[in-house]
Structures are given as structure tokens and as C-alpha cells.
Write a protein that holds these residues in place. Structure first.
Motif, mmCIF file in Angstrom:
data_model
loop_
_atom_site.group_PDB
_atom_site.id
_atom_site.type_symbol
_atom_site.label_atom_id
_atom_site.label_comp_id
_atom_site.label_asym_id
_atom_site.label_seq_id
_atom_site.Cartn_x
_atom_site.Cartn_y
_atom_site.Cartn_z
ATOM 1 N N VAL A 1 41.737 -1.943 -40.449
ATOM 2 C CA VAL A 1 40.520 -2.791 -40.297
ATOM 3 C C VAL A 1 39.236 -2.115 -40.949
ATOM 4 O O VAL A 1 39.054 -0.906 -40.930
ATOM 5 N N VAL A 2 38.414 -2.961 -41.596
ATOM 6 C CA VAL A 2 36.967 -2.406 -42.014
ATOM 7 C C VAL A 2 36.079 -3.069 -41.024
ATOM 8 O O VAL A 2 35.965 -4.453 -41.161
ATOM 9 N N GLN A 3 35.479 -2.352 -40.365
ATOM 10 C CA GLN A 3 34.156 -2.723 -39.303
ATOM 11 C C GLN A 3 32.988 -2.521 -40.229
ATOM 12 O O GLN A 3 32.661 -1.817 -40.781
ATOM 13 N N VAL A 4 32.188 -3.540 -40.236
ATOM 14 C CA VAL A 4 30.604 -3.812 -41.010
ATOM 15 C C VAL A 4 29.731 -4.160 -39.784
ATOM 16 O O VAL A 4 29.964 -5.150 -39.191
ATOM 17 N N TYR A 5 28.502 -3.461 -39.859
ATOM 18 C CA TYR A 5 27.339 -3.726 -39.128
ATOM 19 C C TYR A 5 26.361 -4.349 -40.081
ATOM 20 O O TYR A 5 25.539 -3.490 -40.696
ATOM 21 N N PRO A 6 26.500 -5.659 -40.107
ATOM 22 C CA PRO A 6 25.367 -6.293 -41.202
ATOM 23 C C PRO A 6 23.971 -6.057 -40.996
ATOM 24 O O PRO A 6 23.061 -6.214 -42.003
ATOM 25 N N GLU A 7 23.728 -6.038 -39.792
ATOM 26 C CA GLU A 7 22.160 -5.729 -39.331
ATOM 27 C C GLU A 7 21.615 -4.429 -39.790
ATOM 28 O O GLU A 7 20.635 -4.166 -39.626
ATOM 29 N N ALA A 8 22.657 -3.453 -40.083
ATOM 30 C CA ALA A 8 22.304 -2.106 -40.790
ATOM 31 C C ALA A 8 21.789 -1.226 -39.653
ATOM 32 O O ALA A 8 22.061 0.169 -39.831
ATOM 33 N N HIS A 9 20.689 -1.576 -38.993
ATOM 34 C CA HIS A 9 19.877 -0.722 -38.016
ATOM 35 C C HIS A 9 20.099 -0.811 -36.540
ATOM 36 O O HIS A 9 20.451 -2.148 -36.128
ATOM 37 N N ILE A 10 20.340 0.224 -35.740
ATOM 38 C CA ILE A 10 20.379 -0.114 -34.229
ATOM 39 C C ILE A 10 19.314 -0.266 -33.635
ATOM 40 O O ILE A 10 18.430 0.243 -33.699
ATOM 41 N N TRP A 11 19.409 -1.573 -33.022
ATOM 42 C CA TRP A 11 18.372 -1.852 -31.792
ATOM 43 C C TRP A 11 19.057 -1.783 -30.558
ATOM 44 O O TRP A 11 19.844 -2.832 -30.306
ATOM 45 N N PRO A 12 18.778 -0.889 -29.843
ATOM 46 C CA PRO A 12 19.760 -0.829 -28.471
ATOM 47 C C PRO A 12 19.539 -1.971 -27.545
ATOM 48 O O PRO A 12 18.216 -2.211 -27.393
ATOM 49 N N TYR A 13 20.547 -2.338 -27.030
ATOM 50 C CA TYR A 13 20.691 -3.511 -26.080
ATOM 51 C C TYR A 13 19.903 -4.803 -26.630
ATOM 52 O O TYR A 13 19.589 -5.734 -25.489
ATOM 53 N N TYR A 14 19.673 -5.078 -27.927
ATOM 54 C CA TYR A 14 18.943 -6.114 -28.336
ATOM 55 C C TYR A 14 19.932 -7.439 -27.934
ATOM 56 O O TYR A 14 20.863 -7.453 -28.097
ATOM 57 N N THR A 15 19.377 -8.407 -27.380
ATOM 58 C CA THR A 15 20.176 -9.438 -26.993
ATOM 59 C C THR A 15 20.262 -10.690 -27.948
ATOM 60 O O THR A 15 20.819 -11.760 -27.556
ATOM 61 N N LYS A 16 19.515 -10.684 -29.048
ATOM 62 C CA LYS A 16 19.626 -11.698 -29.945
ATOM 63 C C LYS A 16 20.405 -11.092 -31.419
ATOM 64 O O LYS A 16 20.796 -10.162 -31.300
ATOM 65 N N ILE A 17 20.722 -11.909 -32.165
ATOM 66 C CA ILE A 17 21.226 -11.481 -33.684
ATOM 67 C C ILE A 17 20.021 -11.551 -34.472
ATOM 68 O O ILE A 17 19.393 -12.553 -34.916
#
Length: 259
Positions: A155-171
Motif C-alpha cells: 500500500v502507498v498512502q498519500v495525503y494530497p492536502e499536504a499540510h496538517i489541520w488538526p480535527y478539521y471537518t471539511k476537505i
């Protein structure tokens, strides 16, 4: 959890992880997938005997973690897959893909910051971190590592948003370039969306993870269009799942840029 407010200006580039360190340069000398038997033995201990059980315990105790749709991963048994997720947890974003994809090995595309600390950085690497290359020379090794992982059914996991926003409820909006990896091979793609809910006991929110897929690139389209259409499929399902969040632990407010 006491609710707080975070002000942001740029959904694509603002970072709220709070992490700051001397970033390691990933050049052509960096070994993405070491072949040394001793390193592999240490990796097994760190990844399977330490991190994996800890991930389950940590997520269950802290977040009351629940996964919905995990069985869909089995549809791609024996095939290498790409998984895309929303970037809203610190340790949790490293742990959840391993919980969802168990018993497969998960390799995660990360910023070089994640492997920059002495000793701890090597442990993070053993847990599957594939740092983004810092030089053109390193790109060959990086892409070769991804191809190897996929060819072995992992498996290759990707986080396309790139930056962490803790507990953010939207995409947050993300670019189609993040889908350049699966569109060439036609490998199956999955979306994991973490949603947030009020717990009866405890200060942190409950996390429910939705798993959707598999999605496939339309191989009849030109490469750029393949990326865009695949990105749209994943983005739309993640936005739909995110709407099921019922608790906003942190309020994010867009600040007007008057510069």
C-alpha cells in the motif's frame, strides 16, 4: 475538549502541525528501501511488533476509533493499491492506514521533516515513511521505491492536502498532481475519510473512518485528464463523507488577506 479557533489564509499552504526542525536533505544517496537483512529484521520488530499493536490501542483508547467499509480493501487482494486521506491528525494519520489495510504493509509519502530526527527518524522510516525527494537525483530512487511497493502488492498512502489541520471537518482543495502515481499503472485507488464526533466521555473527539473504493483511472484518456478525473472521484466522495462529521473540536475561520 475546549473549543478553540484557528485563523487561516491559504487552504493549500497553511500548516498547523506545530512541528519545526532542521529538515534533512533527501538526495540521490538516500536509500528508500534498504536491502540489508539486519535493517529488515529491525524493521519487522519496529513495524509489526511495536507500531502496529500500539496504533490499534492508541486510536481505540484516545479516539474510540471505528472503521466503516474496511472490507472493500479486500476487493484488491494481491494488488498494490494507493490510498488517499484527509490530513487532520498527527500520530493518527500514520496509524489509521495501517489499521485499515492490515495485514498489508503500508508505505507513506511524507515530508522530509518526518525522518529528520536522529534515531527516531530511522524508526519512522522503518514504519514505512517514503520522504519526498529534495533533488532531481533522488526522484529516481523515490519513484523506483513506489513502483517496487506497488509491484509487491503493498500500500502507498498519500495525503494530497499536504499540510496538517488538526480535527478539521471539511476537505481542503487538493491538486490532481497528487494522482500522478496511480494513473500510469492503473492501480486501484481508495479514499479514507476521517470524521469527527462528540464522545460521551473524554476530551478528544471520536474518530470514524470511512473507506471507499476501489476507484480506477480511465486509461483511455490522456494522462492529465486521467489525473483530473480520478482526483475528482476521490475528492467528491471524501467531501460527501466529511459532511457526516457532527462535532467541530476546532473552529477554522478564514482571515481576509489585506496585503
Amino acid at each position: 475538549m475546549k473549543r478553540k479557533t484557528i485563523y487561516y489564509r491559504d487552504e493549500l499552504n497553511d500548516e498547523f502541525s506545530g512541528v519545526s526542525r532542521n529538515t534533512k536533505v533527501i538526495d540521490d544517496k538516500y536509500k528508500y528501501l534498504p536491502k540489508c537483512w539486519l535493517w529488515k529484521a529491525c524493521r519487522f520488530v519496529v513495524y509489526r511488533l511495536v507500531m502496529t499493536p500500539f496504533a490499534h490501542i492508541y486510536m481505540k483508547l484516545k479516539f474510540g476509533h471505528k472503521v466503516i467499509g474496511k472490507k472493500s480493501i479486500k476487493e484488491s487482494r494481491g494488488k498494490g493499491i494507493y490510498v488517499y486521506g484527509n490530513h487532520t491528525l498527527m500520530a493518527g494519520d500514520a496509524f489509521i492506514p495501517n489499521i485499515v489495510c492490515m495485514p498489508r504493509d503500508v508505505y507513506m509519502l511524507v515530508h522530509p521533516d518526518n525522518i529528520s530526527l536522529p534515531i527516531l527518524g530511522e524508526c519512522v522510516k522503518m514504519c514505512g515513511a517514503l520522504p519526498l525527494p529534495s533533488t532531481a537525483g533522488a526522484t529516481r530512487g523515490f519513484m523506483s521505491a513506489i513502483d517496487t511497493v506497488i509491484s509487491k502488492g503493498k500500500v502507498v498512502q498519500v495525503y494530497p492536502e499536504a499540510h496538517i489541520w488538526p480535527y478539521y471537518t471539511k476537505i481542503r482543495p487538493f491538486k490532481s498532481v497528487a494522482f500522478k502515481y496511480p494513473v500510469k499503472s492503473g492501480a486501484p485507488v481508495y479514499a479514507i475519510t476521517n470524521t469527527y464526533h462528540k464522545k460521551k466521555i473524554g476530551k478528544t473527539p471520536k474518530v470514524i473512518t470511512y473507506v471507499d473504493g476501489p476507484f480506477f483511472a480511465d486509461m483511455t484518456l490522456p494522462l492529465k485528464e486521467r489525473q483530473e478525473t480520478l482526483r475528482d472521484k476521490v475528492y467528491e466522495i471524501m467531501c460527501s463523507r466529511a459532511k457526516t462529521s457532527t462535532y467541530e473540536a476546532i473552529e477554522y475561520v478564514k482571515e481576509e488577506n489585506n496585503d
